[in-house]
Write a protein that holds these residues in place. Structure first.
Motif, PDB file in Angstrom:
ATOM      1  N   MET A   1      40.458  28.003  -3.965  1.00 55.69           N
ATOM      2  CA  MET A   1      41.648  28.961  -4.393  1.00 55.69           C
ATOM      3  C   MET A   1      42.576  29.255  -3.334  1.00 55.69           C
ATOM      4  O   MET A   1      42.464  29.649  -2.456  1.00 55.69           O
ATOM      5  CB  MET A   1      40.932  30.263  -5.108  1.00 55.69           C
ATOM      6  CG  MET A   1      41.716  31.099  -5.748  1.00 55.69           C
ATOM      7  SD  MET A   1      40.892  32.849  -6.623  1.00 55.69           S
ATOM      8  CE  MET A   1      39.748  31.816  -7.545  1.00 55.69           C
ATOM      9  N   SER A   2      43.864  29.165  -3.976  1.00 58.35           N
ATOM     10  CA  SER A   2      44.841  29.384  -3.016  1.00 58.35           C
ATOM     11  C   SER A   2      45.342  30.871  -3.039  1.00 58.35           C
ATOM     12  O   SER A   2      44.841  31.581  -3.855  1.00 58.35           O
ATOM     13  CB  SER A   2      46.401  28.590  -3.600  1.00 58.35           C
ATOM     14  OG  SER A   2      46.514  29.116  -5.127  1.00 58.35           O
ATOM     15  N   ARG A   3      46.034  31.308  -2.200  1.00 53.06           N
ATOM     16  CA  ARG A   3      46.308  32.580  -1.765  1.00 53.06           C
ATOM     17  C   ARG A   3      47.648  33.033  -2.028  1.00 53.06           C
ATOM     18  O   ARG A   3      48.687  32.202  -1.745  1.00 53.06           O
ATOM     19  CB  ARG A   3      45.704  32.790  -0.366  1.00 53.06           C
ATOM     20  CG  ARG A   3      45.990  34.244   0.174  1.00 53.06           C
ATOM     21  CD  ARG A   3      45.487  34.392   1.658  1.00 53.06           C
ATOM     22  NE  ARG A   3      43.958  34.015   1.749  1.00 53.06           N
ATOM     23  CZ  ARG A   3      43.165  33.834   2.918  1.00 53.06           C
ATOM     24  NH1 ARG A   3      43.871  34.634   3.953  1.00 53.06           N
ATOM     25  NH2 ARG A   3      42.156  33.361   3.052  1.00 53.06           N
ATOM     26  N   THR A   4      47.960  34.213  -2.444  1.00 51.98           N
ATOM     27  CA  THR A   4      49.003  35.012  -2.678  1.00 51.98           C
ATOM     28  C   THR A   4      49.690  35.476  -1.359  1.00 51.98           C
ATOM     29  O   THR A   4      48.870  36.411  -0.863  1.00 51.98           O
ATOM     30  CB  THR A   4      48.908  36.015  -4.185  1.00 51.98           C
ATOM     31  OG1 THR A   4      48.401  35.191  -5.152  1.00 51.98           O
ATOM     32  CG2 THR A   4      50.348  36.513  -4.305  1.00 51.98           C
ATOM     33  N   SER A   5      50.768  35.327  -1.189  1.00 54.30           N
ATOM     34  CA  SER A   5      51.660  35.914  -0.143  1.00 54.30           C
ATOM     35  C   SER A   5      52.090  37.317  -0.422  1.00 54.30           C
ATOM     36  O   SER A   5      52.321  37.533  -1.383  1.00 54.30           O
ATOM     37  CB  SER A   5      52.726  34.888   0.214  1.00 54.30           C
ATOM     38  OG  SER A   5      52.427  33.444   0.635  1.00 54.30           O
ATOM     39  N   PRO A   6      52.151  38.261   0.631  1.00 49.12           N
ATOM     40  CA  PRO A   6      52.694  39.455   0.250  1.00 49.12           C
ATOM     41  C   PRO A   6      54.320  39.507  -0.057  1.00 49.12           C
ATOM     42  O   PRO A   6      54.936  38.532   0.483  1.00 49.12           O
ATOM     43  CB  PRO A   6      52.370  40.376   1.658  1.00 49.12           C
ATOM     44  CG  PRO A   6      52.280  39.069   2.673  1.00 49.12           C
ATOM     45  CD  PRO A   6      51.685  38.062   1.835  1.00 49.12           C
ATOM     46  N   THR A   7      54.508  40.277  -0.755  1.00 43.58           N
ATOM     47  CA  THR A   7      55.812  40.187  -1.413  1.00 43.58           C
ATOM     48  C   THR A   7      57.046  40.428  -0.370  1.00 43.58           C
ATOM     49  O   THR A   7      58.117  39.714  -0.280  1.00 43.58           O
ATOM     50  CB  THR A   7      56.067  41.474  -2.268  1.00 43.58           C
ATOM     51  OG1 THR A   7      55.302  41.279  -3.281  1.00 43.58           O
ATOM     52  CG2 THR A   7      57.650  41.345  -2.977  1.00 43.58           C
TER      53      THR A   7
ATOM     54  N   VAL B   1      46.551  25.474  -1.136  1.00 44.74           N
ATOM     55  CA  VAL B   1      46.773  26.287  -0.114  1.00 44.74           C
ATOM     56  C   VAL B   1      47.369  27.551  -0.096  1.00 44.74           C
ATOM     57  O   VAL B   1      46.539  28.652   0.129  1.00 44.74           O
ATOM     58  CB  VAL B   1      47.399  25.550   1.092  1.00 44.74           C
ATOM     59  CG1 VAL B   1      47.452  26.313   2.522  1.00 44.74           C
ATOM     60  CG2 VAL B   1      46.596  24.347   1.372  1.00 44.74           C
ATOM     61  N   LEU B   2      48.261  27.549  -0.653  1.00 42.28           N
ATOM     62  CA  LEU B   2      49.126  28.898  -0.753  1.00 42.28           C
ATOM     63  C   LEU B   2      49.939  28.900  -2.013  1.00 42.28           C
ATOM     64  O   LEU B   2      50.569  27.899  -2.340  1.00 42.28           O
ATOM     65  CB  LEU B   2      50.233  29.424   0.371  1.00 42.28           C
ATOM     66  CG  LEU B   2      49.601  29.538   1.646  1.00 42.28           C
ATOM     67  CD1 LEU B   2      50.494  29.404   2.601  1.00 42.28           C
ATOM     68  CD2 LEU B   2      48.725  31.056   1.468  1.00 42.28           C
ATOM     69  N   ASP B   3      49.971  29.941  -2.948  1.00 41.51           N
ATOM     70  CA  ASP B   3      50.778  30.057  -4.244  1.00 41.51           C
ATOM     71  C   ASP B   3      52.293  29.862  -3.924  1.00 41.51           C
ATOM     72  O   ASP B   3      52.866  29.068  -4.623  1.00 41.51           O
ATOM     73  CB  ASP B   3      50.661  31.424  -4.831  1.00 41.51           C
ATOM     74  CG  ASP B   3      48.992  31.346  -5.462  1.00 41.51           C
ATOM     75  OD1 ASP B   3      48.515  30.467  -5.494  1.00 41.51           O
ATOM     76  OD2 ASP B   3      48.819  32.675  -5.757  1.00 41.51           O
ATOM     77  N   ARG B   4      52.831  30.187  -2.629  1.00 41.37           N
ATOM     78  CA  ARG B   4      54.190  30.091  -2.634  1.00 41.37           C
ATOM     79  C   ARG B   4      54.688  28.780  -2.361  1.00 41.37           C
ATOM     80  O   ARG B   4      55.827  28.378  -2.633  1.00 41.37           O
ATOM     81  CB  ARG B   4      54.647  30.943  -1.536  1.00 41.37           C
ATOM     82  CG  ARG B   4      54.024  30.321  -0.053  1.00 41.37           C
ATOM     83  CD  ARG B   4      54.699  31.111   0.909  1.00 41.37           C
ATOM     84  NE  ARG B   4      54.229  30.818   2.320  1.00 41.37           N
ATOM     85  CZ  ARG B   4      54.518  29.572   3.261  1.00 41.37           C
ATOM     86  NH1 ARG B   4      55.501  28.908   2.612  1.00 41.37           N
ATOM     87  NH2 ARG B   4      53.980  29.365   4.391  1.00 41.37           N
ATOM     88  N   PHE B   5      53.907  27.594  -2.498  1.00 39.62           N
ATOM     89  CA  PHE B   5      54.115  26.326  -2.273  1.00 39.62           C
ATOM     90  C   PHE B   5      54.198  25.667  -3.689  1.00 39.62           C
ATOM     91  O   PHE B   5      54.755  24.458  -3.769  1.00 39.62           O
ATOM     92  CB  PHE B   5      53.151  25.510  -1.608  1.00 39.62           C
ATOM     93  CG  PHE B   5      53.144  25.587   0.034  1.00 39.62           C
ATOM     94  CD1 PHE B   5      54.336  25.245   0.804  1.00 39.62           C
ATOM     95  CD2 PHE B   5      52.234  26.118   0.948  1.00 39.62           C
ATOM     96  CE1 PHE B   5      54.250  25.335   2.178  1.00 39.62           C
ATOM     97  CE2 PHE B   5      52.103  26.176   2.181  1.00 39.62           C
ATOM     98  CZ  PHE B   5      53.331  25.774   2.786  1.00 39.62           C
ATOM     99  N   GLY B   6      53.845  26.287  -4.717  1.00 34.82           N
ATOM    100  CA  GLY B   6      53.784  25.955  -5.999  1.00 34.82           C
ATOM    101  C   GLY B   6      55.287  25.476  -6.583  1.00 34.82           C
ATOM    102  O   GLY B   6      56.060  26.150  -6.359  1.00 34.82           O
ATOM    103  N   GLY B   7      55.272  24.718  -7.489  1.00 35.17           N
ATOM    104  CA  GLY B   7      56.335  24.269  -8.221  1.00 35.17           C
ATOM    105  C   GLY B   7      57.517  23.392  -7.859  1.00 35.17           C
ATOM    106  O   GLY B   7      58.408  23.100  -8.463  1.00 35.17           O
TER     107      GLY B   7
END
Length: 208
Positions: A1-7, A155-161
């Motif tokens: 499961m990928s991880r969400t980065s702090p805002t 790996v990380l949600d921020r890489f999506g899209g």
């Protein structure tokens, strides 16, 4: 499961990826609340990580040297905290490099259409066959980008899209709007690809 980065990291990283961006563009990059993003930008400014500048009536935030170092420090710490994360991003980067060479050539061919006696003549986009071949190459790159983007997003949600944004730009270019290949101010093929490259090198702490 990928991880969400702090805002707060996402806000700083959005400035890095965009190069220079206003409040709305920073918030939009990762789908953040505009008010929260603005407050975090002001906090980053107070820390000396971002600075506001204006040119020809257009203003935006950009990273300072300290901000760039802080961004890379936090990205490295985040990636190190994901088991196997750094290795996965390195694998994607290695696979990305030959695709990057093809993208750069496609953008060059989009801008330049050699003619007799003028090897660097600008592409007037009056040769449908020439432009169609370039769009086909971009479409092929979109297909090869998809599995790499999926691995990154795992790996990380921020890489999506990245793959969705790139494919959308290819479709718009294929529909007849040349700005979606290398235009600025829109999520063109070049813009999205440049951001992905910047994201990879920033996350790995390497140079282009």
């Amino acid at each position: 499961m990928s991880r969400t980065s702090p805002t707060d990291l996402l806000v700083l990283h959005a400035v890095r990826l965009r190069g220079m961006a206003g409040n709305a563009a920073v918030a939009r990059r990762f789908g953040l609340d505009p008010a929260a993003a603005e407050e975090l930008l002001l906090d980053a400014e107070a820390c000396g990580w971002v600075t506001w500048s204006e040119f020809a009536g257009v203003g935006g935030w950009s990273l300072t040297g300290r901000g760039r170092a802080e961004n890379e420090r936090r990205l490295a710490a985040e990636l190190a905290d994901v088991p196997g994360g750094a290795a996965a991003v390195r694998r994607v980067h290695d696979a990305f490099l030959p695709l990057n060479a093809r993208l750069r050539q496609a953008c060059t061919d989009w801008q330049i259409r050699p003619a007799p006696g003028a090897p660097l003549a600008a592409n007037a986009h009056d040769d449908p066959e020439w432009d169609s071949l370039i769009v086909c190459e971009l479409s092929g790159l979109a297909g090869e980008l998809a599995p790499l983007a999926a691995e990154l997003a795992g790996v990380l949600d921020r890489f999506g899209g990245y793959d969705v944004r790139f494919s959308s730009a290819v479709e718009r270019a294929g529909a007849g709007d040349p700005s979606w290949v290398d235009g600025t101010g829109v999520d063109s093929c070049h813009t999205v690809w440049f951001e992905l490259h910047e994201d990879l090198i920033a996350s790995l702490g390497i140079e282009r």
